[in-house]
Design an enzyme around this catalytic site. Sequence first.
Site, short mmCIF file in Angstrom:
data_model
loop_
_atom_site.label_atom_id
_atom_site.label_comp_id
_atom_site.label_asym_id
_atom_site.label_seq_id
_atom_site.Cartn_x
_atom_site.Cartn_y
_atom_site.Cartn_z
N SER A 175 0.83 -1.20 0.00
CA SER A 175 0.00 0.00 0.00
C SER A 175 0.87 1.25 0.00
O SER A 175 0.48 2.27 -0.57
CB SER A 175 -0.96 0.00 1.19
OG SER A 175 -0.27 -0.11 2.40
N GLU A 176 2.05 1.20 0.62
CA GLU A 176 3.02 2.29 0.52
C GLU A 176 4.44 1.74 0.49
O GLU A 176 4.75 0.74 1.13
CB GLU A 176 2.92 3.27 1.69
CG GLU A 176 2.16 4.54 1.38
CD GLU A 176 0.67 4.40 1.59
OE1 GLU A 176 -0.06 5.31 1.15
OE2 GLU A 176 0.24 3.41 2.19
N THR A 177 5.28 2.43 -0.29
CA THR A 177 6.72 2.25 -0.23
C THR A 177 7.32 3.59 0.17
O THR A 177 6.97 4.64 -0.41
CB THR A 177 7.28 1.78 -1.58
OG1 THR A 177 6.72 0.49 -1.90
CG2 THR A 177 8.80 1.66 -1.54
#
Length: 271
Positions: A43-45
């Site tokens: 969902s996030e990097t």
Amino acid sequence: MRMLVVDAFTARPFAGNPAGVCLLQDAADAGWMQRVAAEMKHSETAYVRPLPDPDADFELRWFTPLVEVALCGHATLASAHALYDTGTVDAGAPIRFRTRRSGVLTVTRAADGSLSMDFPAVPATRVDPPEGLAGALGAAPLWTGRNDQNDLLVEVADEASVRGLAADTAALGEIDARGVIVTAGAAEPGGGYDFVSRFFGARVLLGDGEDPVTGSAHCALAPFWAARLGRAAVTGYQASERGGHVRAELRGDRVVLTGTAVTVLDGTLRI
């Protein structure tokens, strides 16, 4: 460069919310960062690089597989955990992250390994429910608000309603919002959390659009539930399939979010 995958807001692997953390030495091109985030599919990097800045230690940016975002709690927690876990930062030292749209965010580490993040509070102001919201969620809103992150905060009847949601991702994507936060009070007070929530970001996340544990959502949930419960310190449980606990304390226009994290992968990015 070194890259880790960290499960945030959990004390055990394969729970909480996974984030990629890329430890940069120099500035990187935004297009490249977006491509790496699309490859990772978390969902996030997060991308962290040291700064020669008297007011901050590192720059921090967050990308979903689709877009760069202004604020991300679990990937901030994961980034701080990665810096402590790799010995990049001494365990007793605070970490100050310079961000592009959320100012300087400070993270501190307690003796038990828990990490506390000082974030801006983004309370929601009551609005009429947008057309189609109830149908998209499959639940009737009792209260609806919108905040400066363009998140909709939706209170529903009870914990069972939150856990049982079968949201229509396509329909949610038609609603003007970065994300939809659905919440209700805990079914059993004293059971380890005060409220439950789920977060749907159909416009910024892949697949069903549900984020497992969302720190930035608790910047809206904390002031909402602090007012309802009459105390500054509250604990939320995000009732996704992976699940995770977020402790939150409202301090004026700031929220301190506390949780733990676990490294599940530590490797080298070759491109």
